[in-house]
Motif scaffolding. Structure first.
Motif, PDB file in Angstrom:
ATOM      1  N   SER A 156       0.769  -1.114  -0.335  1.00  0.00           N
ATOM      2  CA  SER A 156      -0.145   0.323  -0.158  1.00  0.00           C
ATOM      3  C   SER A 156       0.740   1.310  -0.231  1.00  0.00           C
ATOM      4  O   SER A 156       1.899   1.086   0.688  1.00  0.00           O
ATOM      5  CB  SER A 156      -0.708  -0.512   1.533  1.00  0.00           C
ATOM      6  N   VAL A 157       0.679   2.298  -0.546  1.00  0.00           N
ATOM      7  CA  VAL A 157       1.757   3.212  -0.632  1.00  0.00           C
ATOM      8  C   VAL A 157       0.795   4.371  -0.417  1.00  0.00           C
ATOM      9  O   VAL A 157      -0.613   4.846  -0.779  1.00  0.00           O
ATOM     10  CB  VAL A 157       1.483   4.010  -2.186  1.00  0.00           C
ATOM     11  N   ALA A 158       1.040   6.027   0.744  1.00  0.00           N
ATOM     12  CA  ALA A 158       0.096   6.361   1.017  1.00  0.00           C
ATOM     13  C   ALA A 158       1.023   7.746   0.215  1.00  0.00           C
ATOM     14  O   ALA A 158       2.567   8.172   0.170  1.00  0.00           O
ATOM     15  CB  ALA A 158      -0.153   6.495   2.739  1.00  0.00           C
ATOM     16  N   LEU A 159       0.570   9.778  -0.055  1.00  0.00           N
ATOM     17  CA  LEU A 159       1.530  10.348  -0.358  1.00  0.00           C
ATOM     18  C   LEU A 159       1.216  11.431   0.203  1.00  0.00           C
ATOM     19  O   LEU A 159      -0.322  11.940  -0.490  1.00  0.00           O
ATOM     20  CB  LEU A 159       1.010  10.402  -1.857  1.00  0.00           C
ATOM     21  N   PRO A 160       1.917  12.027   1.394  1.00  0.00           N
ATOM     22  CA  PRO A 160       0.736  13.450   1.591  1.00  0.00           C
ATOM     23  C   PRO A 160       1.897  14.582   1.294  1.00  0.00           C
ATOM     24  O   PRO A 160       2.594  14.951   0.568  1.00  0.00           O
ATOM     25  CB  PRO A 160       1.843  13.094   3.267  1.00  0.00           C
TER      26      PRO A 160
END
Length: 279
Positions: free
Chosen positions: A93-97
């Motif tokens: 899973s990838v999160a980009l803030p």
């Protein structure tokens, strides 16, 4: 300001391919958002830029948090959605803030903002991931390192820190034109440098383009040495023929050294967990 220091960090004109690279990123990122599962612009604070995108890979998937660069004063997560394509296909899973930018926010506030995104990201996932990895490019590499260092209260284990062409000693930037927006002095720059802080208890895999400026290569080399001096494993992966702008093009390639390095770090963490369980 030192002319050599300025040229080592302020180099848009040095790389005429920069705008072509950005167009490639934008096209690949639009395709990623159109074709991959994605939760967009989820808030983690009250500022309009305190939002993140999440590309979930399903329950039990490890998490990668990618922080964009832009010298703490420009750019946006949307340009880097393509990062999720390479990592999602490898089971992450990838999160980009996003985060507030200078000069409206100082660097200390930006670091605090990025540190605040992790609990919200974890709460958005349907189940806690088995591990997470902090990464980011350029100023995002600095913020990823600070995120890793500030995540002590997180109940999900940090498997690795994997910055890409990062800035770990902020003090040289005081002598450059970048400081007009950042407003740093030597004392504040030292306090906000990952190089001056104890590393967390996890391995470091730092990536840098072989065609970066000497200043950027030195940043990664010295940070790896700093990490090793604390007793933690650390390595520097040099990406052949890549400069500060093209280094992320590696993540658009089928055999991405960055994605493979992050995958190795996750696998090594899981092997170590099993070894401890069987003691």
């Amino acid at each position: 300001m030192g002319r050599r220091t300025e040229a080592g960090y302020v180099f848009r004109d040095r790389y005429p391919e920069r705008m072509d690279v950005y167009r490639r990123f934008d096209e690949a990122s639009a395709a990623a958002r159109a074709t991959l599962p994605c939760k967009r612009n989820l808030a983690y604070g009250g500022h309009p830029r305190q939002v993140f995108d999440l590309f979930p890979a399903g329950n039990g998937a490890p998490l990668v948090v990618f922080v964009h660069g832009g010298y703490w004063q420009s750019l946006d997560k949307d340009r880097y959605s393509f990062v999720a394509s390479s990592l999602l296909s490898r089971g992450f899973s990838v999160a980009l803030p996003n985060y507030p930018l200078s000069p409206d926010a100082d660097m200390k506030a930006i670091i605090g903002s990025v540190s605040a995104c992790l609990p919200a990201i974890l709460d958005t996932l349907e189940a806690p991931p088995p591990l997470w990895i902090a990464t980011g490019h350029s100023a995002g590499g600095h913020l990823a390192a600070m995120l890793a260092m500030n995540a002590k209260a997180c109940n999900v284990p940090l498997a690795a820190c994997a910055p890409i062409s990062g800035i770990f000693d902020v003090e040289p930037l005081v002598e450059t034109s970048l400081n007009a927006a950042l407003g740093l002095d030597v004392e504040r720059a030292a306090a906000l440098s990952p190089m001056r802080r104890p590393p967390p208890c996890c391995p470091l895999t730092a990536f840098a383009g072989a065609s970066e400026t000497p200043e950027f290569i030195s940043q990664s080399e010295r940070f790896v040495a700093h990490w090793r001096a604390s007793g933690q494993p650390a390595e520097l992966v040099s990406l052949r023929d890549k400069n500060h702008y093209t280094v992320l093009c590696d993540l658009l390639e089928e055999h991405s050294e960055i994605a493979e390095g992050i995958t190795r770090a996750a696998k090594a963490f899981r092997r170590e967990e099993k070894r401890i369980e069987w003691r």
